[in-house]
Design a protein around this motif. Structure first.
Motif, short mmCIF file in Angstrom:
data_model
loop_
_atom_site.label_atom_id
_atom_site.label_comp_id
_atom_site.label_asym_id
_atom_site.label_seq_id
_atom_site.Cartn_x
_atom_site.Cartn_y
_atom_site.Cartn_z
N UNK A 162 -16.63 -11.39 1.21
CA UNK A 162 -15.97 -9.77 2.07
C UNK A 162 -15.41 -9.13 0.85
N UNK A 163 -14.39 -9.63 -0.12
CA UNK A 163 -14.27 -8.76 -0.92
C UNK A 163 -15.41 -7.51 -1.41
N UNK A 164 -16.50 -7.81 -2.07
CA UNK A 164 -17.15 -6.65 -2.74
C UNK A 164 -17.68 -5.90 -1.50
N UNK A 165 -17.58 -6.58 0.06
CA UNK A 165 -17.71 -5.10 0.53
C UNK A 165 -16.67 -3.96 1.32
N UNK A 166 -15.76 -4.70 0.13
CA UNK A 166 -14.45 -3.64 0.75
C UNK A 166 -14.67 -2.25 0.10
N UNK A 167 -14.17 -1.21 0.68
CA UNK A 167 -14.60 -0.05 0.51
C UNK A 167 -13.59 0.44 -1.62
N UNK A 168 -13.84 0.91 -2.26
CA UNK A 168 -13.47 0.84 -3.54
C UNK A 168 -12.07 3.02 -3.98
N UNK A 169 -11.65 3.17 -2.93
CA UNK A 169 -11.28 4.20 -2.80
C UNK A 169 -9.91 3.42 -2.13
N UNK A 170 -10.08 2.45 -1.97
CA UNK A 170 -8.35 1.87 -1.52
C UNK A 170 -8.11 0.85 -2.65
N UNK A 171 -7.54 0.11 -2.67
CA UNK A 171 -6.34 -0.42 -3.33
C UNK A 171 -6.12 -1.74 -2.18
N UNK A 172 -6.81 -3.07 -2.15
CA UNK A 172 -6.60 -4.55 -1.88
C UNK A 172 -5.57 -5.01 -3.10
N UNK A 173 -5.28 -6.22 -2.42
CA UNK A 173 -4.75 -7.45 -3.47
C UNK A 173 -5.11 -8.55 -2.06
N UNK A 174 -5.24 -9.86 -2.92
CA UNK A 174 -5.45 -10.41 -2.08
C UNK A 174 -3.97 -11.76 -3.07
N UNK A 175 -4.06 -12.63 -1.72
CA UNK A 175 -3.25 -13.53 -1.97
C UNK A 175 -4.20 -14.91 -1.05
N UNK A 176 -3.64 -15.88 -2.48
CA UNK A 176 -4.25 -17.58 -1.90
C UNK A 176 -3.34 -18.02 -2.43
N UNK A 177 -3.68 -19.28 -1.49
CA UNK A 177 -2.59 -20.37 -1.17
C UNK A 177 -2.98 -21.33 -1.37
N UNK A 178 -3.98 -22.13 -0.44
CA UNK A 178 -4.22 -23.19 -1.26
C UNK A 178 -3.87 -24.03 -2.68
N UNK A 179 -4.04 -25.03 -2.76
CA UNK A 179 -3.38 -25.58 -4.31
C UNK A 179 -4.48 -25.77 -4.83
N UNK A 180 -5.27 -25.84 -4.70
CA UNK A 180 -7.07 -26.19 -4.85
C UNK A 180 -7.78 -24.95 -6.31
N UNK A 181 -6.68 -23.54 -5.48
CA UNK A 181 -7.46 -22.71 -6.56
C UNK A 181 -6.04 -22.47 -7.61
N UNK A 182 -5.54 -23.33 -8.20
CA UNK A 182 -4.87 -22.90 -8.77
C UNK A 182 -5.29 -24.34 -9.62
#
Length: 297
Positions: A162-182
């Motif tokens: 999903x992130x790979x197809x986001x337009x590069x001329x806009x700024x995006x941020x991602x918030x992850x919450x599942x403990x497994x990411x950390x």
């Protein structure tokens, strides 16, 4: 925001000290300050009736809330877009309220994409959402994608695709919450590397009961912090003190933009925290930002 909140009785037992600066951030920050950095702060909603006769004049109607809000903050974490995909006409009406002001809207990706759709087959809806957000024009700030606590690293391919197809001329941020990411360093660093590769930021969530989300990693030379306070508990202010000093460090190393969004159980307390944050930023960083002004009675 209830995520990571704990009973007041537990607050004195939590280590609220910010984690040490990750070595990783040297890859992102160039080491010298930029000429004109920007610091933004705000809340998640402008429609706060409890601010009438506190920040907003007595008699303020609902359709006037936004224009009053803009007098007190220079940004908003736009939670309204979580529940509905707005068209460009509606969004432009909001943006026009900020005309002539140094103000940005930071909209949240709709939950029909982030939660219910789990990012799958989301291209059409994402395009529809982003087309609407362009109505903000120069007042469009970063767009942030919040994933549910159930969205763990076992589904990271969905996120990365999903992130790979986001337009590069806009700024995006991602918030992850599942403990497994950390929990697993390899998983965590793969996430940060993937976001950095696509110039997408990583939201830093500072909330009492989930200190793992306070990862302090920058994947772009901008920071987006969601700060969960505790209704003016003394630790709210010492935590903001620490953030002011960390921002100063990052600015000295080349941070371009810093976004600091205030959340607390009782929204009536946000103005006081906003004033304190702005005062500390001015004292520590030498940068003056818009801050709430109470109505004098």
């Amino acid at each position: 925001m209830k995520f990571g909140t704990v009973p007041t009785s537990m607050l004195d037992d939590i280590d609220f000290k910010l984690p040490a600066e990750p070595l990783w951030n040297k890859r992102i920050l160039k080491g010298t300050p930029v000429r004109h950095p920007h610091i933004f702060s705000g809340a998640a909603k402008w429609a706060r009736r409890e601010w009438i006769d506190v920040l907003y004049p007595a008699g303020t109607r609902e359709n006037q809330f936004l224009q009053e809000y803009i007098k007190h903050f220079n940004s908003i974490e736009l939670n309204a877009t979580r529940y509905k995909i707005y068209d460009e006409t509606a969004v432009r009406r909001w943006g026009e309220k900020a005309r002539g002001q140094d103000f940005v809207f930071c909209p949240k990706v709709p939950q029909i994409i982030s939660h219910y759709g789990s990012l799958s087959n989301a291209a059409e809806r994402t395009t529809e959402f982003l087309d609407g957000m362009l109505g903000f024009g120069k007042h469009l700030g970063p767009i942030f994608l919040q994933l549910s606590e159930k969205f763990g690293p076992g589904r990271r391919k969905q996120l990365y695709d999903y992130v790979a197809q986001l337009p590069g001329d806009l700024q995006f941020f991602v918030e992850v919450r599942h403990p497994g990411w950390f929990e697993d360093e390899a998983v965590r660093m793969e996430l940060f590397q993937t976001l950095a590769d696509h110039k997408v930021g990583a939201v830093i969530t500072d909330t009492p009961g989930r200190r793992d989300c306070l990862h302090m990693h920058l994947t772009v030379p901008k920071a987006f912090v969601r700060f969960v306070a505790n209704d003016l508990h003394p630790t709210d202010f010492t935590r903001i003190d620490d953030w002011a000093h960390r921002v100063k460090y990052w600015l000295d190393k080349g941070l371009k933009e810093f976004y600091f969004f205030l959340h607390t159980k009782s929204e009536k307390n946000i103005p006081e925290l906003g004033i304190y944050f702005a005062d500390q930023v001015k004292r520590v960083c030498g940068i003056e930002i818009k801050k709430p002004e109470y109505i004098k009675h």
